[in-house]
Design a protein around this motif. Structure first.
Motif, PDB file in Angstrom:
ATOM      1  N   GLN A  15      40.362  52.716  40.284  1.00 31.53           N
ATOM      2  CA  GLN A  15      39.442  51.535  39.334  1.00 31.53           C
ATOM      3  C   GLN A  15      40.482  50.581  38.225  1.00 31.53           C
ATOM      4  O   GLN A  15      40.143  49.224  38.702  1.00 31.53           O
ATOM      5  N   LEU A  16      41.638  51.405  38.141  1.00 30.00           N
ATOM      6  CA  LEU A  16      42.486  50.178  36.830  1.00 30.00           C
ATOM      7  C   LEU A  16      43.264  49.314  37.858  1.00 30.00           C
ATOM      8  O   LEU A  16      43.642  48.389  37.301  1.00 30.00           O
ATOM      9  N   ARG A  17      43.988  49.911  39.560  1.00 32.92           N
ATOM     10  CA  ARG A  17      44.360  49.240  39.934  1.00 32.92           C
ATOM     11  C   ARG A  17      43.611  47.496  40.533  1.00 32.92           C
ATOM     12  O   ARG A  17      43.741  46.611  40.609  1.00 32.92           O
ATOM     13  N   LEU A  18      42.049  48.134  40.450  1.00 36.34           N
ATOM     14  CA  LEU A  18      41.205  47.345  41.352  1.00 36.34           C
ATOM     15  C   LEU A  18      41.578  46.088  40.103  1.00 36.34           C
ATOM     16  O   LEU A  18      41.325  44.909  40.465  1.00 36.34           O
ATOM     17  N   ASP A  19      40.875  46.775  38.511  1.00 35.51           N
ATOM     18  CA  ASP A  19      40.990  45.257  38.167  1.00 35.51           C
ATOM     19  C   ASP A  19      42.284  44.612  37.772  1.00 35.51           C
ATOM     20  O   ASP A  19      42.528  43.039  37.878  1.00 35.51           O
ATOM     21  N   ILE A  20      42.942  45.649  37.627  1.00 37.98           N
ATOM     22  CA  ILE A  20      44.586  44.522  37.347  1.00 37.98           C
ATOM     23  C   ILE A  20      44.885  43.908  39.159  1.00 37.98           C
ATOM     24  O   ILE A  20      44.990  42.521  38.796  1.00 37.98           O
ATOM     25  N   GLU A  21      43.964  43.951  39.828  1.00 40.82           N
ATOM     26  CA  GLU A  21      44.081  43.346  41.377  1.00 40.82           C
ATOM     27  C   GLU A  21      43.929  41.683  41.255  1.00 40.82           C
ATOM     28  O   GLU A  21      44.001  41.106  41.656  1.00 40.82           O
ATOM     29  N   LYS A  22      42.375  42.201  40.853  1.00 40.98           N
ATOM     30  CA  LYS A  22      41.462  40.933  40.296  1.00 40.98           C
ATOM     31  C   LYS A  22      42.244  39.824  39.217  1.00 40.98           C
ATOM     32  O   LYS A  22      41.919  38.993  38.903  1.00 40.98           O
ATOM     33  N   GLU A  23      42.376  40.831  38.426  1.00 35.88           N
ATOM     34  CA  GLU A  23      43.044  40.297  37.086  1.00 35.88           C
ATOM     35  C   GLU A  23      44.145  39.337  37.444  1.00 35.88           C
ATOM     36  O   GLU A  23      44.399  37.723  37.338  1.00 35.88           O
TER      37      GLU A  23
ATOM     38  N   GLU B  89      40.167  56.702  38.278  1.00 36.24           N
ATOM     39  CA  GLU B  89      40.815  55.982  37.351  1.00 36.24           C
ATOM     40  C   GLU B  89      41.265  55.240  37.471  1.00 36.24           C
ATOM     41  O   GLU B  89      41.355  53.873  37.543  1.00 36.24           O
TER      42      GLU B  89
END
Length: 469
Positions: free
Chosen positions: A354-362, A351
């Protein structure tokens, strides 16, 4: 010096034989041979006065250096002359095994070492003639090829070996005389390597460089790979320049006997020097053998230690395998409890990942938008600058048009005034033209009248003539 007879085996010559040998020996018997330190000193007997002159101080450095320079120059003459004569008689390409050629390189090495300054290194003082030879490539660009070839040879480890290889390559190139002359002419550069009274700094060096021109007539070919130039011992073999001939009587017995005895003493002294050299080399060989024996013993001890350490390593491996097996059994029970905690940790980690990946994409999106905005701002600034330049150009064009309009209006007023004047002038010209036309018509009418009157007068005259006849 294997050709020289040792001191104990030399036969005792008779007076007649000694006298005749002195007359027939054209090389060394005309020189007084002596040893001065490690240098071979030669002096022509013709230059020695029969009356005793005051002896120079043998401890004087200038006298010793001058004597050494003269002897080296004479030895170079003998070596070069003998090499050229023997090479021309041989009539083939010379190689590294040719004895006169080997002696020539030994003599050249002694000449280049004379008066060489000692440079201090961490191993002690070092005298090498490779330093001056490296300067030649700066003076003669053609020598850079030789220097590069010497540096690329894999078997050379010392500067002396590189200097010897350089001399051989220069002789093969037939440029040795040219390189030495260029080097001797730059004494300001040589002063860094040589003493002021060294051979390369005096006129003897220039004489030797001139003598080297004669070596251009010979062809030499050397195989530099595999030749051990570092450990060669440079000893001048004077036996090559001794010559024996038929025995005859001579009146100048005393002086020539002295010359022969001097030569005999020199040979004995040289034999003693060589014996001392051999003893030193034997001592070095013994020391090396002892050192080798010691190293062999140390190697055996080291091998024993290695075997002991390998045995200890095997024992440690066995103990470690036993401990690992016991730890494996003990950890099997703990593994079930840890498996659940591990699965939860993995889920939590997933989790978080995944949260880190979302933040990196943003963050990447924001960075991209920021870059686009910066690019747009740069383009807008560029557009503003271009429009400002265009506006300034338009203002300049408007000012130019105003000036042109003012000039055209002034020219228009001037042209209107000129047209008005021309119109008045044209009307005057038309009036005068009309007057002249009327005058012409009057003149034409008068002419017609006069023609008629003339015709009338002619008819009257003709009638009067007819009446008169």
């Amino acid at each position: 010096m294997s050709a020289l007879t040792p001191q104990g085996d030399m036969p005792t010559p008779t007076t007649d034989k000694i006298t005749q040998a002195a007359m027939e020996t054209i090389y060394l018997c005309k020189f007084r041979v002596s040893m001065d330190g490690e240098w071979l000193c030669l002096r022509e007997l013709d230059d020695i006065s029969l009356t005793p002159d005051p002896e120079p101080n043998p401890e004087d450095p200038n006298y010793l250096m001058a004597n050494e320079r003269m002897n080296l120059m004479n030895m170079a003459k003998l070596s070069i002359k003998g090499l050229i004569e023997s090479a021309l008689n041989l009539g083939r390409t010379l190689d590294s095994d040719y004895a006169p050629l080997q002696q020539f390189f030994v003599v050249m090495e002694h000449c280049l070492k004379h008066g060489l300054k000692a440079k201090k290194t961490f191993l002690g003082q070092n005298k090498s003639f490779w330093g001056p030879l490296e300067l030649v490539e700066k003076l003669v660009p053609e020598a850079s090829e030789i220097t590069a070839s010497v540096k690329d040879l894999p078997g050379l480890r010392t500067p002396v070996g590189r200097g010897r290889a350089w001399l051989r390559l220069a002789l093969m190139q037939k440029k040795l005389s040219e390189y030495m002359k260029a080097l001797i002419n730059r004494k300001d550069l040589l002063s860094e390597f040589y003493e002021p009274n060294a051979l390369m700094m005096e006129e003897e060096g220039a004489i030797i460089s001139g003598l080297l021109v004669g070596l251009n007539v010979i062809d030499a070919n050397f195989c530099m790979k595999g030749e051990d130039l570092d450990s060669q011992v440079g000893v001048i073999d004077f036996s090559m320049y001794l010559k024996e001939g038929p025995i005859t009587k001579c009146s100048e017995g005393d002086g020539q006997i002295t010359a022969i005895l001097d030569q005999k003493n020199y040979v004995e002294e040289l034999n003693r020097q060589l014996s001392a050299t051999v003893n030193n080399l034997q001592a070095k060989v013994d020391a090396l053998e002892k050192s080798n024996t010691k190293l062999t013993e140390e190697l055996a001890v080291a091998n024993n230690r290695i075997i002991t350490m390998q045995e200890e390593m095997e024992r440690v491996k066995e103990e470690s395998s036993y401990y690992s097996e016991s730890n494996r059994k003990a950890n099997k029970q703990e593994r079930s409890a840890d498996a659940q905690a591990l699965s939860e940790a993995r889920k939590h980690l997933k989790e978080e990942t995944q949260l880190r990946l979302d933040i990196e994409k943003e963050l990447e999106v924001q960075i991209g938008m920021r870059q686009e905005m910066e690019l747009a701002m740069k383009m807008l600034d560029k557009d503003v600058c271009e429009k400002q330049d265009a506006l300034a150009a338009l203002r300049q064009q408007i000012d130019d048009l105003r000036a042109l309009k003012h000039e055209l209006s002034f020219k228009l007023q001037s042209s209107d005034l000129a047209v008005k004047q021309k119109t008045e002038l044209h009307s005057r010209l038309e009036e005068k033209t009309n007057q002249m036309s009327a005058t012409i018509k009057q003149l034409e009418q008068s002419e017609k009248d006069l023609v008629k009157q003339a015709k009338t007068l002619n008819s009257v005259a003709n009638k009067l003539l007819h009446k008169h006849h």
